[in-house]
Design a protein around this motif. Structure first.
Motif, PDB file in Angstrom:
ATOM      1  N   TYR A 236       5.294  -3.692  38.178  1.00 40.49           N
ATOM      2  CA  TYR A 236       6.404  -3.920  39.099  1.00 40.49           C
ATOM      3  C   TYR A 236       7.740  -3.822  38.376  1.00 40.49           C
ATOM      4  O   TYR A 236       7.837  -4.055  37.173  1.00 40.49           O
ATOM      5  CB  TYR A 236       6.311  -5.317  39.736  1.00 40.49           C
ATOM      6  CG  TYR A 236       5.033  -5.570  40.492  1.00 40.49           C
ATOM      7  CD1 TYR A 236       4.918  -5.244  41.843  1.00 40.49           C
ATOM      8  CD2 TYR A 236       3.926  -6.134  39.851  1.00 40.49           C
ATOM      9  CE1 TYR A 236       3.729  -5.478  42.536  1.00 40.49           C
ATOM     10  CE2 TYR A 236       2.744  -6.370  40.530  1.00 40.49           C
ATOM     11  CZ  TYR A 236       2.646  -6.042  41.868  1.00 40.49           C
ATOM     12  OH  TYR A 236       1.481  -6.262  42.546  1.00 40.49           O
ATOM     13  N   ASP A 238      11.583  -5.664  39.023  1.00 43.81           N
ATOM     14  CA  ASP A 238      12.157  -6.756  39.799  1.00 43.81           C
ATOM     15  C   ASP A 238      13.648  -6.547  40.008  1.00 43.81           C
ATOM     16  O   ASP A 238      14.339  -5.998  39.159  1.00 43.81           O
ATOM     17  CB  ASP A 238      11.878  -8.113  39.142  1.00 43.81           C
ATOM     18  CG  ASP A 238      12.310  -8.162  37.684  1.00 43.81           C
ATOM     19  OD1 ASP A 238      12.677  -7.109  37.120  1.00 43.81           O
ATOM     20  OD2 ASP A 238      12.277  -9.260  37.099  1.00 43.81           O
ATOM     21  N   LEU A 261      10.233  -7.615  44.312  1.00 41.21           N
ATOM     22  CA  LEU A 261       9.377  -6.836  43.414  1.00 41.21           C
ATOM     23  C   LEU A 261       8.963  -5.543  44.097  1.00 41.21           C
ATOM     24  O   LEU A 261       8.662  -5.523  45.290  1.00 41.21           O
ATOM     25  CB  LEU A 261       8.130  -7.626  43.012  1.00 41.21           C
ATOM     26  CG  LEU A 261       8.339  -8.977  42.340  1.00 41.21           C
ATOM     27  CD1 LEU A 261       7.012  -9.485  41.779  1.00 41.21           C
ATOM     28  CD2 LEU A 261       9.396  -8.924  41.251  1.00 41.21           C
ATOM     29  N   GLU A 262       8.964  -4.479  43.307  1.00 37.46           N
ATOM     30  CA  GLU A 262       8.590  -3.155  43.805  1.00 37.46           C
ATOM     31  C   GLU A 262       7.543  -2.562  42.877  1.00 37.46           C
ATOM     32  O   GLU A 262       7.700  -2.570  41.648  1.00 37.46           O
ATOM     33  CB  GLU A 262       9.823  -2.247  43.840  1.00 37.46           C
ATOM     34  CG  GLU A 262       9.545  -0.832  44.314  1.00 37.46           C
ATOM     35  CD  GLU A 262      10.788   0.035  44.262  1.00 37.46           C
ATOM     36  OE1 GLU A 262      10.994   0.830  45.196  1.00 37.46           O
ATOM     37  OE2 GLU A 262      11.560  -0.091  43.279  1.00 37.46           O
ATOM     38  N   GLU A 263       6.456  -2.068  43.439  1.00 39.34           N
ATOM     39  CA  GLU A 263       5.411  -1.441  42.621  1.00 39.34           C
ATOM     40  C   GLU A 263       5.958  -0.199  41.930  1.00 39.34           C
ATOM     41  O   GLU A 263       6.809   0.508  42.469  1.00 39.34           O
ATOM     42  CB  GLU A 263       4.210  -1.052  43.488  1.00 39.34           C
ATOM     43  CG  GLU A 263       3.424  -2.230  44.020  1.00 39.34           C
ATOM     44  CD  GLU A 263       2.148  -1.804  44.715  1.00 39.34           C
ATOM     45  OE1 GLU A 263       1.707  -0.641  44.489  1.00 39.34           O
ATOM     46  OE2 GLU A 263       1.582  -2.609  45.479  1.00 39.34           O
TER      47      GLU A 263
END
Length: 285
Positions: A236, A238, A261-263
């Motif tokens: 991830y 952030d 949070l982003e994958e």
């Protein structure tokens, strides 16, 4: 990030954990085997292996050991030092490479089965294990020497169409992002207690940043598995909460306690190499 059962070459691996409260419980097991009269006392690593076999005997994805077993295994790990695994800060894993000016992170594989894995991460100064998760796992981490900064998060489930009394904004999260709460944002060292994270709490997603050369003994129950859907490691990035929502007045405890949070794909500059564990041998009993 996966740990292979017979790790001897360079490859992706898994990481360790943080301190929480206790959720679901698994049946309590015994307290280790009786030592035979006249036999040699088992090594600290052997005792760890036997404890893990009992603690995770009925384990699996999402199954958490009982509080008693969590404290037992935490205590076993708390009594292990660098010398018990044959490791010193003079090891080559921590020596600067003059040709490249940098060092990879090294993973020393000790043991793995379908219930749990045991290994050591060796981080050079400024080494980083990027933000990642531990799906369905209970993870124990003991710093053997050195110091590191650990930042961890747990997911926050934001209800849709909340009323004005809610702690959360009356809106839909930005596409591709999910809200998380900071669990830990602190520096740990060899004097810190063994930390534990759980499948749904305790800082299941975390990032390690070495401040000095350091070594972390990790126990994962169960290990990562690409054979089981949803059991591989996810990375991830952030973002501060207010980078997506300008109004943070509705967030409890201020902006710093939350993030989006982003994958993302595994970072290309994240290099972990496998090396042989040279500490006391462990025996199957």
């Amino acid at each position: 990030m996966r740990v292979e059962a017979a790790l001897a070459e360079q490859g992706p691996v898994a990481a360790g954990g943080l301190v929480p409260e206790s959720p679901l419980q698994a049946p309590r097991k015994g307290r280790g085997r009786q030592k035979k009269v006249g036999s040699t006392a088992p090594s600290a690593v052997q005792r760890l292996l036997e404890a893990c076999k009992e603690v995770f005997a009925d384990g699996g994805a999402g199954i958490v050991p009982s509080p008693d077993n969590v404290e037992w295994l935490r205590s076993v790990l708390g009594n292990i030092g660098a010398s018990d695994v044959g490791l010193t800060q003079n090891a080559s894993y921590f020596q600067q490479d003059e040709s490249t000016g940098s060092l990879p992170i090294t993973y020393l594989h000790i043991y793995e089965c379908d219930k749990f894995s045991i290994g050591i991460f060796c981080l050079p100064p400024s080494g980083v294990i990027p933000l990642h998760n531990h799906p369905g796992m209970t993870v124990f981490s003991k710093i053997l020497f050195g110091s590191m900064h650990i930042k961890s998060y747990d997911w926050i489930n934001v209800p849709h169409n909340t009323d004005k009394s809610s702690n959360f904004v009356h809106s839909t999260p930005p596409p591709g992002l999910r809200l998380a709460k900071v669990k830990t944002d602190a520096i740990f060292n060899e004097s810190s207690t063994t930390s534990v994270l759980y499948p749904e709490e305790g800082g299941n997603m975390h990032c390690f940043t070495a401040r000095t050369s350091c070594a972390v003994l990790d126990v994962l129950g169960p290990p990562y598995s690409i054979a089981e859907e949803g059991r591989d490691c996810t990375y991830y990035r952030d973002y501060p909460y207010d980078s997506c929502y300008g109004d943070i007045n509705t967030m409890p405890n201020g902006n710093g306690a939350y993030a989006w949070l982003e994958e993302k794909e595994e970072p290309n500059d994240f290099v972990v190499v496998g090396a042989k564990y040279n500490g006391p041998k462990i025996l199957e009993q």
